[in-house]
Scaffold this active site. Structure first.
Site, PDB file in Angstrom:
ATOM      1  N   ASN A 208       1.092  -1.505   0.161  1.00  0.00           N
ATOM      2  CA  ASN A 208      -0.115   0.290   0.137  1.00  0.00           C
ATOM      3  C   ASN A 208       0.719   1.265  -0.060  1.00  0.00           C
ATOM      4  O   ASN A 208       2.424   1.619  -0.105  1.00  0.00           O
ATOM      5  CB  ASN A 208      -0.995   0.401   1.515  1.00  0.00           C
ATOM      6  CG  ASN A 208      -0.093   0.008   2.352  1.00  0.00           C
ATOM      7  OD1 ASN A 208       0.673   0.829   2.532  1.00  0.00           O
ATOM      8  ND2 ASN A 208      -0.206  -1.422   3.401  1.00  0.00           N
ATOM      9  N   ASP A 277      -3.766  -6.735   4.381  1.00  0.00           N
ATOM     10  CA  ASP A 277      -4.941  -7.306   5.190  1.00  0.00           C
ATOM     11  C   ASP A 277      -5.072  -8.990   5.043  1.00  0.00           C
ATOM     12  O   ASP A 277      -5.423 -10.001   5.631  1.00  0.00           O
ATOM     13  CB  ASP A 277      -6.149  -7.156   4.944  1.00  0.00           C
ATOM     14  CG  ASP A 277      -6.727  -5.507   6.193  1.00  0.00           C
ATOM     15  OD1 ASP A 277      -6.212  -5.379   7.462  1.00  0.00           O
ATOM     16  OD2 ASP A 277      -7.329  -4.508   5.593  1.00  0.00           O
ATOM     17  N   LYS A 287       9.829 -15.999 -11.238  1.00  0.00           N
ATOM     18  CA  LYS A 287       8.684 -15.002 -11.402  1.00  0.00           C
ATOM     19  C   LYS A 287       7.438 -15.693 -12.000  1.00  0.00           C
ATOM     20  O   LYS A 287       7.738 -16.659 -13.558  1.00  0.00           O
ATOM     21  CB  LYS A 287       9.352 -13.964 -12.159  1.00  0.00           C
ATOM     22  CG  LYS A 287       9.083 -13.232 -12.995  1.00  0.00           C
ATOM     23  CD  LYS A 287       9.793 -12.162 -13.937  1.00  0.00           C
ATOM     24  CE  LYS A 287       8.456 -11.643 -14.994  1.00  0.00           C
ATOM     25  NZ  LYS A 287       9.497 -10.424 -15.837  1.00  0.00           N
ATOM     26  N   LYS A 338     -13.179  -0.113  16.105  1.00  0.00           N
ATOM     27  CA  LYS A 338     -11.759  -0.655  16.043  1.00  0.00           C
ATOM     28  C   LYS A 338     -11.512  -0.797  17.501  1.00  0.00           C
ATOM     29  O   LYS A 338     -10.408  -1.427  17.733  1.00  0.00           O
ATOM     30  CB  LYS A 338     -11.438  -0.070  14.536  1.00  0.00           C
ATOM     31  CG  LYS A 338     -11.178  -0.143  13.513  1.00  0.00           C
ATOM     32  CD  LYS A 338     -10.167   0.254  12.520  1.00  0.00           C
ATOM     33  CE  LYS A 338     -10.378  -0.442  11.033  1.00  0.00           C
ATOM     34  NZ  LYS A 338     -10.279   0.473   9.818  1.00  0.00           N
TER      35      LYS A 338
HETATM   36  O1  PMT Z   1       2.787   6.320   6.981  1.00  0.00           O
HETATM   37  P1  PMT Z   1       2.504   7.119   6.116  1.00  0.00           P
HETATM   38  O2  PMT Z   1       2.177   7.332   5.012  1.00  0.00           O
HETATM   39  O3  PMT Z   1       2.801   8.939   7.078  1.00  0.00           O
HETATM   40  O4  PMT Z   1       0.441   7.356   6.230  1.00  0.00           O
HETATM   41  C1  PMT Z   1       0.303   6.886   7.816  1.00  0.00           C
HETATM   42  C2  PMT Z   1      -1.322   5.959   7.870  1.00  0.00           C
HETATM   43  C3  PMT Z   1      -1.960   6.524   7.128  1.00  0.00           C
HETATM   44  C4  PMT Z   1      -0.583   5.025   7.237  1.00  0.00           C
HETATM   45  C5  PMT Z   1      -1.375   5.531   8.759  1.00  0.00           C
HETATM   46  O5  PMT Z   1      -2.049   7.417   9.501  1.00  0.00           O
HETATM   47  C6  PMT Z   1      -2.656   5.386   9.827  1.00  0.00           C
HETATM   48  O6  PMT Z   1      -4.222   5.320   9.496  1.00  0.00           O
HETATM   49  N1  PMT Z   1      -2.301   3.793   9.608  1.00  0.00           N
HETATM   50  C7  PMT Z   1      -3.131   2.690   9.692  1.00  0.00           C
HETATM   51  C8  PMT Z   1      -3.906   2.242   8.803  1.00  0.00           C
HETATM   52  C9  PMT Z   1      -4.475   0.983   8.275  1.00  0.00           C
HETATM   53  O7  PMT Z   1      -3.768  -0.116   8.014  1.00  0.00           O
HETATM   54  O8  PMT Z   1      -5.642   0.617   9.327  1.00  0.00           O
HETATM   55  P2  PMT Z   1      -6.348   0.302   9.555  1.00  0.00           P
HETATM   56  O9  PMT Z   1      -7.408   0.985   9.773  1.00  0.00           O
HETATM   57  O10 PMT Z   1      -6.714  -0.948   7.990  1.00  0.00           O
HETATM   58  O11 PMT Z   1      -6.406  -0.614  10.658  1.00  0.00           O
HETATM   59  C10 PMT Z   1      -6.641  -0.487  11.846  1.00  0.00           C
HETATM   60  C11 PMT Z   1      -5.271  -1.431  12.827  1.00  0.00           C
HETATM   61  O12 PMT Z   1      -5.145  -1.962  13.164  1.00  0.00           O
HETATM   62  C12 PMT Z   1      -4.275  -0.024  12.917  1.00  0.00           C
HETATM   63  O13 PMT Z   1      -3.097   0.282  14.240  1.00  0.00           O
HETATM   64  C13 PMT Z   1      -3.451  -1.117  11.595  1.00  0.00           C
HETATM   65  O14 PMT Z   1      -1.963  -0.712  11.559  1.00  0.00           O
HETATM   66  C14 PMT Z   1      -3.623  -2.621  12.738  1.00  0.00           C
HETATM   67  N2  PMT Z   1      -3.368  -4.008  11.821  1.00  0.00           N
HETATM   68  C15 PMT Z   1      -4.436  -3.587  10.892  1.00  0.00           C
HETATM   69  C16 PMT Z   1      -4.116  -4.991   9.558  1.00  0.00           C
HETATM   70  C17 PMT Z   1      -4.089  -5.835  10.640  1.00  0.00           C
HETATM   71  N3  PMT Z   1      -3.393  -6.991  10.150  1.00  0.00           N
HETATM   72  N4  PMT Z   1      -3.017  -5.704  11.525  1.00  0.00           N
HETATM   73  C18 PMT Z   1      -2.914  -4.558  12.271  1.00  0.00           C
HETATM   74  O15 PMT Z   1      -1.978  -4.613  12.938  1.00  0.00           O
END
Ligand code: PMT
Length: 396
Positions: A208, A277, A287, A338
């Site tokens: 991403n 995810d 490849k 969340k």
């Molecule tokens: O890195 P930058 O370019 O500065 O951008 C910042 C950001 C947009 C990445 C940051 O501000 C942000 O929002 N980070 C979380 C991104 C994310 O994956 O969000 P989510 O809503 O999908 O996940 C929710 C939470 O669960 C997050 O804390 C994530 O780290 C965590 N997660 C999600 C999936 C997973 N498999 N494991 C996790 O720990």
């Protein structure tokens, strides 16, 4: 009882040494006690009597020149609230970067536990020499602070970068270190940042747009406030903040292992990484070629990655756990889901998509907790990071 601070200034052999006299006066005017350590070469530029007269303190030069205190490299280092090397020659930078201690000044620099501030001054070509730049980078990585030299006409006749910074600017930097908030001292902070990279084959992957800027800013803010910080990071271009341990990983599974190993001993865990995810169930070991492996390419099977935040949220035992929520819509409502499903103490919810949050220098966020929500205005990620650490400091 006095709260007067002691600044020890190390003066090295360079024409800018005369400006160290002015630095002494600037610091004294701000109410600080100043002591001076000189190298032998520095005494060729300014007589120690000048510093003795200005500071009303004995000027230290030789490792063995104090008949009363045979180990004054240690006592000088202990007395210092900030140890400043100004001007700092290329030679002294090299010695400090490599832990050499062959005179009183370099020995004091190695022995002190006070914050160290370096104001380099030298010929532009010496300053720009990659060896000097490597030494500066290595000292920065070890938490040494710098005041950049100025640009202009140099004593040697060259024009460029290398003039000792203005004494008032050096004094400002000293005070920034003296009065920095140290409310995270003794706390261990674990942070995830950047994207994860999930291989399809040796050349392709699922990932991403996370740049790591948000997570690295949080790491820097926590470290500046005295925390011991470990940053578990996916691949990013952002430089590592000074004094922060960086553990580089690629996949979500690697990130989980790295976090899991360190979670039990941390006080705070902040999950800003954009974790994929899903991952390809069976990455190919070669490849996948168009026209040859089309069937395999068309039928890439995905499996769900572990949710690192939810896993740590479920097993937390006294740790403060902060997650993020990256949402394109219904930011607050989805963020709250969340907060509950991942058992976090706070969710920093931000809107993504349409050029927002990913890769930007600014961010606009909501702090969501079980007690209530706070909407923050758009601000630089560095400022938002400080606000997150304010929340942490209040809730530890
Ligand atoms: O890195 P930058 O370019 O500065 O951008 C910042 C950001 C947009 C990445 C940051 O501000 C942000 O929002 N980070 C979380 C991104 C994310 O994956 O969000 P989510 O809503 O999908 O996940 C929710 C939470 O669960 C997050 O804390 C994530 O780290 C965590 N997660 C999600 C999936 C997973 N498999 N494991 C996790 O720990």
């Amino acid at each position: 009882m006095t709260d007067q601070k002691t600044i020890v200034i190390g003066v090295t052999g360079c024409i800018g040494a005369y400006k160290a006299c002015e630095l002494v006066r600037c610091l004294q005017k701000r109410g600080h006690r100043v002591k001076v350590v000189m190298t032998e070469h520095a005494t060729k530029f300014v007589d120690p009597v000048t510093f003795r007269a200005l500071t009303h303190e004995k000027v230290a030069i030789d490792l063995f020149d104090d008949p009363i205190d045979p180990i004054h490299h240690i006592s000088l280092g202990q007395e210092a609230d900030v140890f400043v090397v100004a001007p700092c020659t290329a030679n002294m930078l090299a010695k400090m970067a490599h832990g050499m201690a062959d005179d009183l000044l370099s020995t004091t620099a190695l022995a002190t536990t006070a914050p160290i501030l370096v104001a380099p001054a030298m010929n532009v070509h010496m300053y720009e020499n990659p060896i000097t730049q490597d030494n500066i980078a290595s000292l920065k990585a070890r938490g040494v602070h710098f005041v950049e030299p100025g640009d202009g006409y140099l004593a040697c006749g060259d024009v460029g970068k290398g003039r000792l910074a203005d004494p008032e600017d050096i004094a400002d930097a000293v005070e920034a270190l003296l009065f920095a908030q140290r409310d995270m001292e003794g706390k261990k902070v674990l942070i995830t940042a950047g994207p994860t990279v999930e291989p399809i084959d040796p050349v392709r992957y699922i990932s991403n747009h996370s740049s790591g800027k948000m997570g690295y800013a949080i790491a820097e803010a926590a470290a500046k406030r005295g925390a011991e910080v470990t940053l578990v990071s996916g691949p990013v271009q952002v430089p590592a903040p000074a004094g922060v341990e960086v553990v580089n990983i690629l996949t979500a599974c690697d990130m989980l292992s790295a976090v899991d190993e360190r979670f039990d001993t941390c006080d705070v865990a902040i999950f800003s990484a954009a974790v994929a995810d899903k991952r390809p169930a069976a990455p190919a070991d070669h490849k996948l070629k168009k026209g040859v492996d089309d069937a395999a390419l068309d039928a890439i099977q995905l499996v769900t990655n572990p949710d690192i935040l939810a896993t740590m949220g479920a097993k937390k035992d006294g740790q403060l756990v902060i997650g993020f929520a990256a949402e394109t819509n219904d930011v607050v409502a989805n963020g709250h889901k969340k907060l509950v499903s991942k058992n976090a103490d706070m969710i920093v919810a931000n809107q993504v998509g349409g050029g927002k949050a990913f890769g930007t220098d600014d961010n606009e966020a909501w702090f969501l907790t079980a007690e209530g929500d706070a909407q923050l205005p758009a601000m630089p990620k560095t400022e938002l990071a400080d606000k997150i650490i304010d929340f942490v400091a209040e809730h530890l």
